[in-house]
Design an enzyme around this catalytic site. Structure first.
Site, PDB file in Angstrom:
ATOM      1  N   CYS A 114      16.795  90.023 -27.248  1.00 47.25           N
ATOM      2  CA  CYS A 114      18.145  89.647 -27.468  1.00 47.25           C
ATOM      3  C   CYS A 114      18.585  88.265 -26.751  1.00 47.25           C
ATOM      4  O   CYS A 114      18.237  87.252 -27.370  1.00 47.25           O
ATOM      5  CB  CYS A 114      19.107  90.802 -26.839  1.00 47.25           C
ATOM      6  SG  CYS A 114      21.030  90.755 -27.289  1.00 47.25           S
ATOM      7  N   HIS A 217      17.371  95.396 -29.587  1.00 47.95           N
ATOM      8  CA  HIS A 217      16.826  95.844 -28.199  1.00 47.95           C
ATOM      9  C   HIS A 217      15.959  96.969 -28.684  1.00 47.95           C
ATOM     10  O   HIS A 217      16.168  98.116 -28.298  1.00 47.95           O
ATOM     11  CB  HIS A 217      18.086  96.283 -27.604  1.00 47.95           C
ATOM     12  CG  HIS A 217      18.824  95.370 -26.750  1.00 47.95           C
ATOM     13  ND1 HIS A 217      18.590  94.923 -25.561  1.00 47.95           N
ATOM     14  CD2 HIS A 217      19.942  94.635 -26.965  1.00 47.95           C
ATOM     15  CE1 HIS A 217      19.558  94.037 -25.110  1.00 47.95           C
ATOM     16  NE2 HIS A 217      20.126  93.711 -26.169  1.00 47.95           N
ATOM     17  N   GLU A 219      13.500  97.962 -26.467  1.00 43.21           N
ATOM     18  CA  GLU A 219      13.466  98.834 -25.348  1.00 43.21           C
ATOM     19  C   GLU A 219      14.591 100.066 -25.420  1.00 43.21           C
ATOM     20  O   GLU A 219      14.349 101.213 -24.908  1.00 43.21           O
ATOM     21  CB  GLU A 219      13.679  98.178 -23.967  1.00 43.21           C
ATOM     22  CG  GLU A 219      15.092  97.926 -23.565  1.00 43.21           C
ATOM     23  CD  GLU A 219      15.701  96.786 -24.299  1.00 43.21           C
ATOM     24  OE1 GLU A 219      15.306  96.245 -25.260  1.00 43.21           O
ATOM     25  OE2 GLU A 219      16.858  96.501 -23.885  1.00 43.21           O
TER      26      GLU A 219
END
Ligand code: MN
Length: 246
Positions: A114, A217, A219
């Site tokens: 990001c 994102h 994660e």
């Protein structure tokens, strides 16, 4: 021993509670969990303007994650701020840029996420749109208002890329939490993921084994999405296989 993956920390001013008025160093837990799940040792790296400390970080880590956070100041790429630019943190911009320069010098694997994807591009000479509306008035919704683990929009992956090798698909679903985007790509990078409105959602450095940015994102999705988890495994593997001696 397991490889140590540094995660660049963000910083924010506490606005409520007992510690109101104090700066806090942080990363979201999903970064930490994703590195642990991938078999690495996560190490949070607080921002500093001390180059000796940054070089000290580099001596410890085997790979680097550039985490999300504030908007990047346009002064970092010689543009003036426009009205739709959000909150910035120049000290973090300078920190992240120095981290990229030092990590590149040492040939460390880098995963930019990001803001990290954007600052990776800026650190190596690229530019950004300060808001997606400055790119076009016909763009997709990139500010997700549902569960962060779920798909918001799709991106097209290019063949001959790390992302395509991992996902083995030409279109994948990603989440989306950004209003900035890459404008001019830095020298040495190729575009590896694009959304249907032309936003650059993935980049890879052509001269390095693993210097990669994603605008989404992973994660946040890696607990429920095997391929997103594989992206972190690929980072840890790149750290394991890195034979460059600085
Ligand atoms: Mn997006």
């Amino acid at each position: 021993m397991k490889k140590i993956i540094g995660i660049s920390a963000g910083q924010y001013l506490m606005k409520d509670g007992v510690f109101s008025g104090f700066d806090r160093t942080y990363v979201n837990q999903d970064y930490v969990r994703s590195i642990i799940d991938a078999g690495g040792i996560p190490l949070i790296l607080p921002l500093t303007d001390d180059i000796d400390i940054i070089r000290g970080y580099m001596d410890i880590i085997d790979g680097l994650v550039l985490s999300g956070g504030h908007d990047v100041s346009p002064l970092m790429y010689n543009e003036q701020p426009k009205p739709k630019l959000g909150p910035i943190l120049v000290s973090r911009d300078l920190f992240d840029i120095q981290m990229v320069e030092e990590a590149m010098e040492r040939h460390l694997p880098i995963l930019g996420i990001c803001r990290g994807h954007q600052i990776l591009n800026v650190a190596l000479g690229g530019t950004l749109y300060q808001d997606l509306s400055y790119k076009s008035d016909d763009i997709l919704k990139h500010n997700q208002e549902q569960d962060p683990r779920t798909v918001s929009h799709e991106v097209k992956l290019t063949s001959n890329s790390i992302l395509f090798d991992l996902f083995k698909a030409h279109r994948i679903g990603v989440n989306s939490y950004h209003h900035l985007a890459i404008k001019d790509l830095a020298d040495g990078f190729k575009i590896t993921a694009v959304s249907d409105d032309g936003v650059i959602e993935g980049i890879e450095h052509v001269d390095r084994d693993f210097v990669l940015g994603v605008q989404w994102h992973p994660e946040m999705m890696s607990s429920v999405d095997k391929e997103m988890a594989m992206l972190f495994k690929a980072l840890v593997e790149a750290a394991e296989e890195n034979s460059y001696e600085s």
